[in-house]
Motif scaffolding. Sequence first.
Motif, PDB file in Angstrom:
ATOM      1  N   GLU A 242       6.196 -11.096   4.914  1.00 14.35           N
ATOM      2  CA  GLU A 242       7.529 -10.686   5.370  1.00 14.35           C
ATOM      3  C   GLU A 242       7.434  -9.447   6.272  1.00 14.35           C
ATOM      4  OE1 GLU A 242      10.261 -10.155   2.080  1.00 14.35           O
ATOM      5  OE2 GLU A 242      11.600  -8.944   3.314  1.00 14.35           O
ATOM      6  N   ASP A 243       6.532  -8.530   5.922  1.00 11.36           N
ATOM      7  CA  ASP A 243       6.274  -7.346   6.769  1.00 11.36           C
ATOM      8  C   ASP A 243       5.871  -7.784   8.172  1.00 11.36           C
ATOM      9  OD1 ASP A 243       6.726  -5.455   4.873  1.00 11.36           O
ATOM     10  OD2 ASP A 243       4.649  -4.779   4.686  1.00 11.36           O
ATOM     11  N   VAL A 244       4.919  -8.727   8.202  1.00 10.66           N
ATOM     12  CA  VAL A 244       4.387  -9.204   9.475  1.00 10.66           C
ATOM     13  C   VAL A 244       5.501  -9.877  10.275  1.00 10.66           C
ATOM     14  CG1 VAL A 244       2.729 -10.833  10.512  1.00 10.66           C
ATOM     15  CG2 VAL A 244       2.093  -9.526   8.470  1.00 10.66           C
ATOM     16  N   TRP A 245       6.268 -10.707   9.590  1.00  6.40           N
ATOM     17  CA  TRP A 245       7.357 -11.446  10.243  1.00  6.40           C
ATOM     18  C   TRP A 245       8.410 -10.468  10.806  1.00  6.40           C
ATOM     19  CZ3 TRP A 245      12.560 -12.274  10.206  1.00  6.40           C
ATOM     20  CH2 TRP A 245      13.013 -13.424  10.843  1.00  6.40           C
ATOM     21  N   CYS A 246       8.802  -9.463  10.026  1.00  8.65           N
ATOM     22  CA  CYS A 246       9.822  -8.493  10.473  1.00  8.65           C
ATOM     23  C   CYS A 246       9.306  -7.671  11.659  1.00  8.65           C
ATOM     24  CB  CYS A 246      10.240  -7.558   9.336  1.00  8.65           C
ATOM     25  SG  CYS A 246      11.358  -8.310   8.162  1.00  8.65           S
ATOM     26  N   PHE A 250      11.670  -8.120  14.689  1.00  3.77           N
ATOM     27  CA  PHE A 250      12.594  -6.991  14.925  1.00  3.77           C
ATOM     28  C   PHE A 250      11.886  -5.713  15.361  1.00  3.77           C
ATOM     29  CE2 PHE A 250      14.305  -9.371  11.131  1.00  3.77           C
ATOM     30  CZ  PHE A 250      15.281 -10.070  11.816  1.00  3.77           C
ATOM     31  N   GLY A 251      10.560  -5.692  15.259  1.00  2.00           N
ATOM     32  CA  GLY A 251       9.828  -4.466  15.549  1.00  2.00           C
ATOM     33  C   GLY A 251      10.103  -3.403  14.498  1.00  2.00           C
ATOM     34  N   MET A 252      10.436  -3.846  13.279  1.00  2.00           N
ATOM     35  CA  MET A 252      10.760  -2.893  12.200  1.00  2.00           C
ATOM     36  C   MET A 252      10.148  -3.373  10.891  1.00  2.00           C
ATOM     37  SD  MET A 252      14.825  -2.087  12.622  1.00  2.00           S
ATOM     38  CE  MET A 252      15.439  -3.258  13.802  1.00  2.00           C
ATOM     39  N   ARG A 253      10.064  -2.458   9.933  1.00  2.00           N
ATOM     40  CA  ARG A 253       9.700  -2.847   8.571  1.00  2.00           C
ATOM     41  C   ARG A 253      10.966  -3.394   7.886  1.00  2.00           C
ATOM     42  NH1 ARG A 253       5.657  -1.069   5.887  1.00  2.00           N
ATOM     43  NH2 ARG A 253       6.882  -0.343   4.111  1.00  2.00           N
ATOM     44  N   TYR A 270      18.661  -5.134  -3.742  1.00  2.00           N
ATOM     45  CA  TYR A 270      17.631  -6.009  -3.174  1.00  2.00           C
ATOM     46  C   TYR A 270      16.810  -6.628  -4.298  1.00  2.00           C
ATOM     47  CZ  TYR A 270      18.438  -2.423   0.419  1.00  2.00           C
ATOM     48  OH  TYR A 270      19.004  -1.515   1.275  1.00  2.00           O
ATOM     49  N   ALA A 271      16.313  -7.847  -4.048  1.00  2.00           N
ATOM     50  CA  ALA A 271      15.357  -8.437  -4.985  1.00  2.00           C
ATOM     51  C   ALA A 271      13.947  -8.055  -4.553  1.00  2.00           C
ATOM     52  CB  ALA A 271      15.498  -9.950  -4.997  1.00  2.00           C
ATOM     53  N   HIS A 272      13.118  -7.705  -5.530  1.00  3.85           N
ATOM     54  CA  HIS A 272      11.673  -7.430  -5.381  1.00  3.85           C
ATOM     55  C   HIS A 272      11.342  -6.030  -4.865  1.00  3.85           C
ATOM     56  CE1 HIS A 272      11.339 -11.566  -6.358  1.00  3.85           C
ATOM     57  NE2 HIS A 272      11.949 -11.955  -5.256  1.00  3.85           N
ATOM     58  N   SER A 273      11.432  -5.807  -3.556  1.00  3.31           N
ATOM     59  CA  SER A 273      11.115  -4.492  -2.971  1.00  3.31           C
ATOM     60  C   SER A 273       9.769  -3.956  -3.442  1.00  3.31           C
ATOM     61  CB  SER A 273      12.241  -3.501  -3.279  1.00  3.31           C
ATOM     62  OG  SER A 273      13.435  -3.963  -2.704  1.00  3.31           O
ATOM     63  N   ILE A 274       8.753  -4.770  -3.231  1.00  2.00           N
ATOM     64  CA  ILE A 274       7.383  -4.352  -3.570  1.00  2.00           C
ATOM     65  C   ILE A 274       6.800  -3.548  -2.403  1.00  2.00           C
ATOM     66  CG2 ILE A 274       5.056  -5.176  -4.134  1.00  2.00           C
ATOM     67  CD1 ILE A 274       6.446  -7.809  -5.066  1.00  2.00           C
ATOM     68  N   TYR A 275       7.041  -4.058  -1.190  1.00  2.00           N
ATOM     69  CA  TYR A 275       6.427  -3.464   0.006  1.00  2.00           C
ATOM     70  C   TYR A 275       7.329  -2.403   0.621  1.00  2.00           C
ATOM     71  CZ  TYR A 275       2.836  -6.893  -0.612  1.00  2.00           C
ATOM     72  OH  TYR A 275       1.800  -7.614  -1.147  1.00  2.00           O
ATOM     73  N   VAL A 276       7.529  -1.321  -0.130  1.00  2.38           N
ATOM     74  CA  VAL A 276       8.282  -0.176   0.387  1.00  2.38           C
ATOM     75  C   VAL A 276       7.405   1.063   0.198  1.00  2.38           C
ATOM     76  CG1 VAL A 276      10.643  -1.027   0.146  1.00  2.38           C
ATOM     77  CG2 VAL A 276       9.511  -0.086  -1.849  1.00  2.38           C
ATOM     78  N   ASN A 277       7.411   1.938   1.193  1.00  3.13           N
ATOM     79  CA  ASN A 277       6.550   3.123   1.079  1.00  3.13           C
ATOM     80  C   ASN A 277       7.325   4.311   0.496  1.00  3.13           C
ATOM     81  OD1 ASN A 277       7.987   4.363   3.182  1.00  3.13           O
ATOM     82  ND2 ASN A 277       6.676   3.429   4.748  1.00  3.13           N
ATOM     83  N   GLU A 278       6.615   5.416   0.295  1.00  2.00           N
ATOM     84  CA  GLU A 278       7.214   6.574  -0.381  1.00  2.00           C
ATOM     85  C   GLU A 278       8.465   7.081   0.319  1.00  2.00           C
ATOM     86  OE1 GLU A 278       4.698   9.977  -1.348  1.00  2.00           O
ATOM     87  OE2 GLU A 278       3.230   8.513  -2.093  1.00  2.00           O
ATOM     88  N   LYS A 279       8.393   7.160   1.654  1.00  2.32           N
ATOM     89  CA  LYS A 279       9.549   7.664   2.405  1.00  2.32           C
ATOM     90  C   LYS A 279      10.733   6.717   2.270  1.00  2.32           C
ATOM     91  CE  LYS A 279       7.069  10.360   5.806  1.00  2.32           C
ATOM     92  NZ  LYS A 279       6.407  10.334   7.092  1.00  2.32           N
ATOM     93  N   GLU A 280      10.442   5.421   2.274  1.00  3.17           N
ATOM     94  CA  GLU A 280      11.524   4.434   2.131  1.00  3.17           C
ATOM     95  C   GLU A 280      12.150   4.507   0.742  1.00  3.17           C
ATOM     96  OE1 GLU A 280       9.879   1.124   5.350  1.00  3.17           O
ATOM     97  OE2 GLU A 280       9.219   1.022   3.272  1.00  3.17           O
ATOM     98  N   ILE A 281      11.313   4.688  -0.283  1.00  2.00           N
ATOM     99  CA  ILE A 281      11.846   4.808  -1.653  1.00  2.00           C
ATOM    100  C   ILE A 281      12.772   6.027  -1.725  1.00  2.00           C
ATOM    101  CG2 ILE A 281      11.246   5.281  -4.059  1.00  2.00           C
ATOM    102  CD1 ILE A 281       8.631   3.717  -3.580  1.00  2.00           C
TER     103      ILE A 281
END
Length: 470
Positions: A242-246, A250-253, A270-281
């Motif tokens: 999904e990261d790769v696709w976005c 969209f040129g975004m995470r 949101y469901a899941h939210s595994i691939y989020v980094n510290e700043k995003e959290i």
Amino acid sequence: MSDLLIQKIDVIATLDDDASELHGYDILMQGSMIKTIGRNIPPPPGAKIIDGRGKVALPGFVNTHHHMYQIYTRDLPRTANALDIFDWLKVNYDIWHEIDPELVYVSALVGLGLLLKTGCTLVSDLFYVFPDTADKKLIDAEIQAAKDLGVRFHPCRGAMSLDQSQGGIPPHNVTETDEDILLDYERLVNTYHDPSPYSMLRIALAPCSPFSVTSNLMRKTIKYAREHSLQCHTHLAEAHLEDVWCAEMFGMRPFEYMESLDWVGPDVWYAHSIYVNEKEIHRMGEYKCGVASCPVCNARAGHGIAPILEMRKQGVRVGFGVDGAGGYGDMIAEIQTALVLHRLASKDMKPLTNEMLRIGSRGGAQVLGWEELGSLEPGKAADLSLIDTHQLDYAGCIHDPVASIVLYGANHIVDTTIVNGKVVVEKGRLVQVNEEEVIDRANRLSKEFITRAAKSTGMDYSLVPLRQTE
Ligand SMILES: [Zn+2]
């Protein structure tokens, strides 16, 4: 509705602010709410009496993410061993194209029934497949099942509108136009949504995922939801693909994409939210976003472990979801697995059993915006489960019976579940529907469904995908 008095409960895990545990107390329920918790409460005339000896009382659990219609495809060798999430979806979309209201109704009896039997009293489900050929009243079929069982329900009107010709993952025949989806939001909200306290049914809006809906639908959905004070839900940051696709689309995470659509705030989960980094959290916490964590599904798919302990520290609202074909459909198993995985994954934040129970109940209620649920206190909703600890599963566990429910137990079926002051599971059985009839009907429908799909696609779903047989 008559009063309900549960007497001399061994332990009440209130999950209130102080995490109090009460021993030998009674709970009196009047109408939709808990009236009193105390010792030796005199039974009101005509009250139904339940013996609480040998039982642990827990607040009703809250399931924040599910796809109940997936029961029919969950053990198909072709999809149960899929290569990755997009492969899994693409094979399933062609099968799900054959869905109809009866399939949805019976799957909801199964999914909601099992959740009631594992102590859930409020369930959210995200239904998002509306094929071009089918009767569109599919959410309505789920709602009927919830009423027939007596469970509190927060169905999400899911949707897909970005087909393969537009760069999305789903084929055209399971997508709808943005306009039709918006019209159906309105129909469902006008017909069913009840925002009042102790409601039995509220509608949420849930465009399925970044790779299956248009940005236009996302923007219009959040606008409509805010005009009508509705909660919004979507899948986010579930898999690396999904990261790769976005990034390509969209040129975004994924989370940056949500921010760009104004899909952040206390009315979004949101469901899941595994691939989020510290700043995003950190930003998720500042916005007060919610997350439905689905540890069993995420582990089985090999996607990872969502950083929910860090999220809670940063102010993100977190609950658990048993999530469709990827999970067990069993809320207590979800909580047990979460404890094990987070103990394994955490370096210095080893979670306690109480924290996992709290996420499963009060956390989930906060995620869905039902503040009257999630703890056992006067004034809160009349929802709870009673677990019989006088079983081999817990023999010897007399020192901390509440923790033992998270640590042990081969059989997660509760003795009693009460929703809105009414007993809906008694001695481990559903009260309002005949379980044997539901099982037989689901098995018959499953056979017909997959036969129909195989005929239309020419695929043999009994085969595992090539890579795994080489
Ligand atoms: Zn899901």
